[in-house]
Design a protein around this motif. Structure first.
Motif, PDB file in Angstrom:
ATOM      1  N   ASN A  48      59.143 -55.621 -22.431  1.00  0.00           N
ATOM      2  CA  ASN A  48      59.094 -54.307 -21.784  1.00  0.00           C
ATOM      3  C   ASN A  48      60.406 -53.555 -21.977  1.00  0.00           C
ATOM      4  O   ASN A  48      60.400 -52.337 -22.169  1.00  0.00           O
ATOM      5  N   THR A  49      61.512 -54.278 -21.943  1.00  0.00           N
ATOM      6  CA  THR A  49      62.818 -53.652 -22.168  1.00  0.00           C
ATOM      7  C   THR A  49      62.907 -53.100 -23.578  1.00  0.00           C
ATOM      8  O   THR A  49      63.325 -51.956 -23.796  1.00  0.00           O
ATOM      9  N   VAL A  50      62.505 -53.900 -24.548  1.00  0.00           N
ATOM     10  CA  VAL A  50      62.551 -53.464 -25.944  1.00  0.00           C
ATOM     11  C   VAL A  50      61.638 -52.251 -26.147  1.00  0.00           C
ATOM     12  O   VAL A  50      62.006 -51.285 -26.820  1.00  0.00           O
ATOM     13  N   THR A  51      60.459 -52.282 -25.553  1.00  0.00           N
ATOM     14  CA  THR A  51      59.521 -51.161 -25.672  1.00  0.00           C
ATOM     15  C   THR A  51      60.116 -49.884 -25.083  1.00  0.00           C
ATOM     16  O   THR A  51      60.029 -48.819 -25.696  1.00  0.00           O
ATOM     17  N   THR A  52      60.739 -50.000 -23.916  1.00  0.00           N
ATOM     18  CA  THR A  52      61.350 -48.834 -23.280  1.00  0.00           C
ATOM     19  C   THR A  52      62.468 -48.262 -24.145  1.00  0.00           C
ATOM     20  O   THR A  52      62.572 -47.042 -24.311  1.00  0.00           O
ATOM     21  N   VAL A  53      63.294 -49.131 -24.715  1.00  0.00           N
ATOM     22  CA  VAL A  53      64.400 -48.677 -25.562  1.00  0.00           C
ATOM     23  C   VAL A  53      63.855 -47.986 -26.809  1.00  0.00           C
ATOM     24  O   VAL A  53      64.336 -46.914 -27.200  1.00  0.00           O
ATOM     25  N   ARG A  54      62.837 -48.569 -27.424  1.00  0.00           N
ATOM     26  CA  ARG A  54      62.257 -47.955 -28.631  1.00  0.00           C
ATOM     27  C   ARG A  54      61.630 -46.595 -28.329  1.00  0.00           C
ATOM     28  O   ARG A  54      61.769 -45.645 -29.105  1.00  0.00           O
ATOM     29  N   GLU A  55      60.926 -46.507 -27.209  1.00  0.00           N
ATOM     30  CA  GLU A  55      60.318 -45.225 -26.833  1.00  0.00           C
ATOM     31  C   GLU A  55      61.389 -44.171 -26.582  1.00  0.00           C
ATOM     32  O   GLU A  55      61.231 -43.013 -26.988  1.00  0.00           O
ATOM     33  N   ALA A  56      62.467 -44.571 -25.923  1.00  0.00           N
ATOM     34  CA  ALA A  56      63.552 -43.626 -25.654  1.00  0.00           C
ATOM     35  C   ALA A  56      64.205 -43.172 -26.958  1.00  0.00           C
ATOM     36  O   ALA A  56      64.537 -41.990 -27.112  1.00  0.00           O
ATOM     37  N   GLU A  57      64.365 -44.086 -27.889  1.00  0.00           N
ATOM     38  CA  GLU A  57      64.943 -43.718 -29.179  1.00  0.00           C
ATOM     39  C   GLU A  57      64.041 -42.734 -29.927  1.00  0.00           C
ATOM     40  O   GLU A  57      64.527 -41.792 -30.560  1.00  0.00           O
ATOM     41  N   GLN A  58      62.733 -42.932 -29.836  1.00  0.00           N
ATOM     42  CA  GLN A  58      61.803 -42.011 -30.485  1.00  0.00           C
ATOM     43  C   GLN A  58      61.881 -40.622 -29.852  1.00  0.00           C
ATOM     44  O   GLN A  58      61.853 -39.607 -30.557  1.00  0.00           O
ATOM     45  N   VAL A  59      61.995 -40.580 -28.533  1.00  0.00           N
ATOM     46  CA  VAL A  59      62.118 -39.291 -27.847  1.00  0.00           C
ATOM     47  C   VAL A  59      63.434 -38.624 -28.234  1.00  0.00           C
ATOM     48  O   VAL A  59      63.477 -37.412 -28.473  1.00  0.00           O
ATOM     49  N   GLN A  60      64.497 -39.406 -28.336  1.00  0.00           N
ATOM     50  CA  GLN A  60      65.789 -38.851 -28.731  1.00  0.00           C
ATOM     51  C   GLN A  60      65.727 -38.276 -30.139  1.00  0.00           C
ATOM     52  O   GLN A  60      66.246 -37.188 -30.407  1.00  0.00           O
ATOM     53  N   GLN A  61      65.088 -38.987 -31.050  1.00  0.00           N
ATOM     54  CA  GLN A  61      64.952 -38.488 -32.418  1.00  0.00           C
ATOM     55  C   GLN A  61      64.098 -37.220 -32.448  1.00  0.00           C
ATOM     56  O   GLN A  61      64.403 -36.279 -33.177  1.00  0.00           O
ATOM     57  N   ALA A  62      63.041 -37.194 -31.664  1.00  0.00           N
ATOM     58  CA  ALA A  62      62.204 -35.994 -31.594  1.00  0.00           C
ATOM     59  C   ALA A  62      62.993 -34.830 -30.998  1.00  0.00           C
ATOM     60  O   ALA A  62      62.798 -33.680 -31.405  1.00  0.00           O
ATOM     61  N   GLY A  63      63.887 -35.130 -30.073  1.00  0.00           N
ATOM     62  CA  GLY A  63      64.721 -34.083 -29.493  1.00  0.00           C
ATOM     63  C   GLY A  63      65.694 -33.497 -30.497  1.00  0.00           C
ATOM     64  O   GLY A  63      66.014 -32.310 -30.453  1.00  0.00           O
ATOM     65  N   LEU A  64      66.161 -34.332 -31.436  1.00  0.00           N
ATOM     66  CA  LEU A  64      67.092 -33.839 -32.460  1.00  0.00           C
ATOM     67  C   LEU A  64      66.443 -32.820 -33.385  1.00  0.00           C
ATOM     68  O   LEU A  64      67.115 -31.916 -33.881  1.00  0.00           O
TER      69      LEU A  64
END
Length: 106
Positions: A48-64
């Motif tokens: 669950n931790t890894v999934t949360t980190v990956r999802e946050a990274e995807q949102v960050q990339q989409a924000g860029l």
């Protein structure tokens, strides 16, 4: 430093804690508790931790690239930070417990 706490962040934290507890207000019976495997709990928490980190990274990339709002990026980053702090805290407690067990006389 003051942190912005949003409704989405609170709901995500509540949802995460409910999942860990088995649902809102759920109390495990002794039969259900006997079927719980500690290794599975740790593995699921790590996944669950890894999934949360990956999802946050995807949102960050989409924000860029401007696909999501800055608010969504901040919320995802805060959720990731909270999740990582919890994971590090749990890891520290596990290491501490292991060290205490190893110091016990046999």
């Amino acid at each position: 430093m003051d942190k912005l706490i949003t409704t989405g962040l609170v709901n995500n934290a509540y949802g995460s804690s409910s999942k860990l507890q088995g649902g809102a207000g759920a109390i495990a019976s002794p039969e259900e508790a006997a079927g719980v495997n500690f290794a599975e709990l740790v593995r699921n928490a790590a996944q669950n931790t890894v999934t949360t980190v990956r999802e946050a990274e995807q949102v960050q990339q989409a924000g860029l690239v401007g696909e999501v709002s800055a608010q969504q990026v901040v919320e995802a980053t805060m959720e990731m930070e909270t999740t990582l702090r919890l994971a590090v805290s749990v890891r520290d407690r596990l290491v501490e417990a292991y060290q205490q067990i190893m110091q016990m006389p046999i």
